[in-house]
Design an enzyme around this catalytic site. Structure first.
Site, PDB file in Angstrom:
ATOM      1  N   HIS A 257       0.846  -1.196   0.000  1.00 24.99           N
ATOM      2  CA  HIS A 257       0.000   0.000   0.000  1.00 24.99           C
ATOM      3  C   HIS A 257       0.880   1.244   0.000  1.00 24.99           C
ATOM      4  O   HIS A 257       1.364   1.682   1.047  1.00 24.99           O
ATOM      5  CB  HIS A 257      -0.937  -0.037   1.222  1.00 24.99           C
ATOM      6  N   GLU A 269       2.846   0.460   3.344  1.00 27.82           N
ATOM      7  CA  GLU A 269       2.337  -0.571   4.250  1.00 27.82           C
ATOM      8  C   GLU A 269       2.479  -1.914   3.520  1.00 27.82           C
ATOM      9  O   GLU A 269       1.927  -2.082   2.432  1.00 27.82           O
ATOM     10  CB  GLU A 269       0.872  -0.301   4.604  1.00 27.82           C
TER      11      GLU A 269
HETATM   12  N1  LIG Z   1      -5.469   7.442  -5.208  1.00 30.22           N
HETATM   13  C1  LIG Z   1      -4.991   7.235  -4.008  1.00 30.22           C
HETATM   14  O1  LIG Z   1      -4.780   8.162  -3.216  1.00 30.22           O
HETATM   15  C2  LIG Z   1      -4.658   5.850  -3.574  1.00 30.22           C
HETATM   16  C3  LIG Z   1      -3.794   5.668  -2.501  1.00 30.22           C
HETATM   17  C4  LIG Z   1      -3.430   4.369  -2.124  1.00 30.22           C
HETATM   18  C5  LIG Z   1      -3.940   3.284  -2.814  1.00 30.22           C
HETATM   19  N2  LIG Z   1      -4.791   3.489  -3.858  1.00 30.22           N
HETATM   20  C6  LIG Z   1      -5.273   2.298  -4.570  1.00 30.22           C
HETATM   21  O2  LIG Z   1      -4.528   2.189  -5.784  1.00 30.22           O
HETATM   22  C7  LIG Z   1      -5.343   1.580  -6.790  1.00 30.22           C
HETATM   23  C8  LIG Z   1      -5.379   2.486  -7.994  1.00 30.22           C
HETATM   24  O3  LIG Z   1      -5.916   3.718  -7.613  1.00 30.22           O
HETATM   25  P1  LIG Z   1      -5.676   5.023  -8.506  1.00 30.22           P
HETATM   26  O4  LIG Z   1      -5.998   6.162  -7.637  1.00 30.22           O
HETATM   27  O5  LIG Z   1      -4.363   4.936  -9.165  1.00 30.22           O
HETATM   28  O6  LIG Z   1      -6.820   4.848  -9.594  1.00 30.22           O
HETATM   29  P2  LIG Z   1      -6.883   5.488 -11.050  1.00 30.22           P
HETATM   30  O7  LIG Z   1      -8.301   5.510 -11.417  1.00 30.22           O
HETATM   31  O8  LIG Z   1      -6.105   6.749 -11.105  1.00 30.22           O
HETATM   32  O9  LIG Z   1      -6.105   4.425 -11.967  1.00 30.22           O
HETATM   33  C9  LIG Z   1      -6.575   3.129 -12.179  1.00 30.22           C
HETATM   34  C10 LIG Z   1      -6.049   2.654 -13.520  1.00 30.22           C
HETATM   35  O10 LIG Z   1      -6.350   1.270 -13.664  1.00 30.22           O
HETATM   36  C11 LIG Z   1      -6.614   1.050 -15.030  1.00 30.22           C
HETATM   37  N3  LIG Z   1      -7.289  -0.225 -15.247  1.00 30.22           N
HETATM   38  C12 LIG Z   1      -8.600  -0.534 -15.071  1.00 30.22           C
HETATM   39  N4  LIG Z   1      -8.805  -1.812 -15.431  1.00 30.22           N
HETATM   40  C13 LIG Z   1      -7.610  -2.320 -15.825  1.00 30.22           C
HETATM   41  C14 LIG Z   1      -7.194  -3.576 -16.306  1.00 30.22           C
HETATM   42  N5  LIG Z   1      -8.051  -4.597 -16.488  1.00 30.22           N
HETATM   43  N6  LIG Z   1      -5.886  -3.759 -16.628  1.00 30.22           N
HETATM   44  C15 LIG Z   1      -5.004  -2.749 -16.483  1.00 30.22           C
HETATM   45  N7  LIG Z   1      -5.353  -1.524 -16.033  1.00 30.22           N
HETATM   46  C16 LIG Z   1      -6.640  -1.309 -15.695  1.00 30.22           C
HETATM   47  C17 LIG Z   1      -7.463   2.263 -15.401  1.00 30.22           C
HETATM   48  O11 LIG Z   1      -7.546   2.412 -16.821  1.00 30.22           O
HETATM   49  C18 LIG Z   1      -6.718   3.377 -14.707  1.00 30.22           C
HETATM   50  O12 LIG Z   1      -5.715   3.937 -15.548  1.00 30.22           O
HETATM   51  C19 LIG Z   1      -6.681   1.339  -6.142  1.00 30.22           C
HETATM   52  O13 LIG Z   1      -6.718   0.029  -5.675  1.00 30.22           O
HETATM   53  C20 LIG Z   1      -6.711   2.323  -4.991  1.00 30.22           C
HETATM   54  O14 LIG Z   1      -7.533   1.907  -3.932  1.00 30.22           O
HETATM   55  C21 LIG Z   1      -5.162   4.735  -4.251  1.00 30.22           C
END
Ligand SMILES: NC(=O)c1ccc[n+]([C@@H]2O[C@H](COP(=O)([O-])OP(=O)(O)OC[C@H]3O[C@@H](n4cnc5c(N)ncnc54)[C@H](O)[C@@H]3O)[C@@H](O)[C@H]2O)c1
Length: 399
Positions: A257, A269
């Site tokens: 994480h 994490e």
């Molecule tokens: N944004 C935050 O602050 C944050 C912090 C910690 C953890 N996270 C976690 O990180 C993960 C991503 O979050 P994010 O904020 O980057 O989201 P985001 O929406 O910015 O990016 C997600 C990406 O995944 C891609 N995607 C969707 N389906 C896919 C597939 N089948 N194969 C490959 N790529 C695919 C999307 O096209 C998109 O580009 C989530 O699990 C979220 O909970 C987010």
């Protein structure tokens, strides 16, 4: 764990740069404290071998158990890098649990251990969004090769542009050279074909926070990549044990994480699912350190550590506000000055989104069945009114 909204970690993006800079030079701090260590610790304190664990000595250990020596060397190198000596038992690395020899019960297991600990050179990343491209940037900047896949070329191009922009900001601040940027970008390959992941020794899933989607992606990757490859998820809210169970390698599955923005935030994490092996845990902690992060080890539980503490604190701030103990401004000022937080909990709630805070509290209440996680009625009221925070220009404060 049921799905929760993901934003709590994103609040970190809005911390003032001074705070972000303060989090980075951990190594220096450690080095300083180490140089003052007592002579006794340098010369006489017991090393790894003598710390009460039943570790065979290098000379007497059977050949299959020589990985101990390898682990020792890796740790020694890391400790020396940080300005410590091998015998400084206070160093955090020395406090890490040693993988038990019993972990290596078969030649296959032992080979896997060696592979995962020592030879992660290519990291696969699924998702080129906010977190995916941030993780890719951190890995490439640390000298690792990266393959980043998404569902469209547009998404990967956007991810790459975001990385280039982030490098440019670092160049402007004299924290990076043009040559570093060029070299790091050259280490990143992108595409939409999961076949790209074939070269990776670690694959980090950072796709959209959706349980069904993540299960599908992980099953696909599990079938595709070799048996030694470690799979990790960057999920904010989904149970690592549950994701691991969707693969045929629950022992080689783990949560990583990262925090947003990844290049700036020092913490990772490292979340162990029920069946995550010690070898996987150690390899991933070590990798996190290689990319310049400080890992903490966490057992799989809703909210992990940081969000588990942070979101109930925000909820409590709403109770304090609702009871009229102080105004919103004074609550935030009190927490900023009294606990050295860069932003007050109510302003933070506006940044995260009040709906997200509410949804996280609801997940905790459901998962733990403990009334201490009941969402504050005022929080519910604001969400019902559409006052979701900055994104609706009205939350606790007006924008
Ligand atoms: N944004 C935050 O602050 C944050 C912090 C910690 C953890 N996270 C976690 O990180 C993960 C991503 O979050 P994010 O904020 O980057 O989201 P985001 O929406 O910015 O990016 C997600 C990406 O995944 C891609 N995607 C969707 N389906 C896919 C597939 N089948 N194969 C490959 N790529 C695919 C999307 O096209 C998109 O580009 C989530 O699990 C979220 O909970 C987010």
């Amino acid at each position: 764990m049921a799905q929760a909204a993901t934003a709590p970690t994103s609040m970190a993006a809005n911390r003032p740069p001074t705070r972000l800079r303060a989090a980075a030079p951990q190594t220096k701090k450690t080095r300083a404290s180490c140089s003052a260590r007592p002579a006794q610790a340098a010369g006489e304190s017991p090393g790894i071998a003598d710390r009460g664990k039943s570790r065979p000595s290098c000379k007497t250990a059977p050949a299959w158990c020589r990985h101990w020596t390898g682990v020792g060397r890796l740790r020694d190198a890391r400790i020396r890098q940080a300005g410590h000596t091998r015998h400084h038992a206070a160093h955090p690395i020395m406090q890490q649990s040693q993988p038990a020899a019993a972990d290596c019960t078969s030649p296959f297991e032992r080979t896997r251990f060696m592979t995962s600990t020592a030879s992660i050179q290519t990291v696969g990343i699924i998702g080129a969004g906010t977190m995916g491209n941030g993780i890719a940037q951190a890995c490439a900047a640390a000298g690792l090769d990266v393959v980043m896949v998404d569902i469209s070329e547009q998404a990967t191009a956007k991810g790459l542009a975001s990385i280039a922009g982030s490098f440019d900001r670092l160049i402007k601040k004299d924290k990076l050279t043009e040559a570093d940027k060029t070299a790091a970008l050259a280490r990143i390959r992108t595409g939409i074909d999961y076949a790209l992941l074939d070269t990776a020794q670690l694959v980090i899933e950072a796709a959209t926070e959706n349980l069904a989607l993540k299960l599908k992606i992980l099953q696909q990757v599990d079938e595709r990549v070799g048996p030694d490859v470690i799979l990790a998820s960057n999920t904010s809210s989904i149970s690592i044990t549950r994701l691991a169970a969707a693969t045929g390698r629950a022992d080689r599955f783990i949560g990583m994480h990262f925090f947003n923005p990844v290049p700036m935030m020092a913490l990772v994490e490292v979340i162990r699912g029920l069946q995550t092996s010690d070898a996987t845990h150690d390899a991933v902690r070590s990798l996190a350190e290689r990319v310049g992060k400080t890992p903490i080890s966490v057992r799989n539980a809703p909210g992990f550590v940081v969000n588990r503490i942070l979101v109930p604190m925000i909820n409590e701030a709403f109770f304090v506000l609702a009871e009229g103990v102080a105004t919103a401004e004074d609550i935030d000022e009190g927490m900023k000055l009294g606990t050295n937080q860069p932003i007050g909990p109510l302003a933070l709630a506006d940044l995260i989104g009040l709906d997200v805070c509410l949804s996280v509290m609801e997940v905790y209440l459901e998962e733990f069945g403990d009334s201490k996680y009941r969402p504050c009625p005022l929080l519910r009221e604001y969400v019902a009114a559409g006052r979701l925070g900055r994104k609706t220009r009205h939350g606790v404060y007006s924008y």
